[in-house]
Design a protein around this motif. Structure first.
Motif, PDB file in Angstrom:
ATOM      1  N   ASN A  81       0.835  -1.211   0.000  1.00  0.00           N
ATOM      2  CA  ASN A  81       0.000   0.000   0.000  1.00  0.00           C
ATOM      3  C   ASN A  81       0.867   1.259   0.000  1.00  0.00           C
ATOM      4  N   PRO A  88      -6.010   0.402  -1.877  1.00  0.00           N
ATOM      5  CA  PRO A  88      -5.193  -0.399  -0.962  1.00  0.00           C
ATOM      6  C   PRO A  88      -5.904  -1.653  -0.466  1.00  0.00           C
ATOM      7  N   THR A 142      -4.460   5.310  -0.792  1.00  0.00           N
ATOM      8  CA  THR A 142      -3.676   4.918   0.371  1.00  0.00           C
ATOM      9  C   THR A 142      -3.637   6.061   1.371  1.00  0.00           C
ATOM     10  N   GLU A 154      -1.419   3.680   7.407  1.00  0.00           N
ATOM     11  CA  GLU A 154      -0.405   2.668   7.100  1.00  0.00           C
ATOM     12  C   GLU A 154       0.788   2.756   8.064  1.00  0.00           C
TER      13      GLU A 154
END
Length: 101
Positions: A22, A33, A63, A68
């Motif tokens: 991602n 993602p 993303t 993340e």
């Protein structure tokens, strides 16, 4: 007990692989993602479940770097915890063998 720690490490490795993909595609137009969740299995282990996020139709990558990067910290801490648990169990088994020997 060690097998459940190993299972968790493997599940978190799958999550980290998806997370890295991602992040690597943060500048790829129309990239959607993957989401990863960890669930318990019937034998006391864990497994990683991967699915595509819902597309919002954006022309840009979808993303979310803040998500993340936060996930990476969670994965790292979970893996460290499992490794430490395995080390502790190994030390305990070694002590038991020393006592018995």
């Amino acid at each position: 007990m060690i097998s459940s720690n190993v299972s968790s490490i493997a599940s978190h490795q799958t999550w980290m692989n998806n997370n890295a993909n991602n992040v690597a595609n943060v500048n790829t137009d129309k990239f959607v993602p993957q989401d990863t969740t960890i669930s318990e299995t019937s034998n006391g282990g864990t497994k990683a479940n991967t699915s595509m996020s819902s597309s919002n139709g954006s022309e840009k990558s979808q993303t979310d770097l803040s998500k993340e990067l936060t996930d990476q910290m969670i994965i790292e801490k979970a893996t460290q915890t499992n490794v430490q648990a395995i080390k502790t169990q190994d030390e305990m088994y070694g002590s038991l063998l020393d006592i018995r020997g």
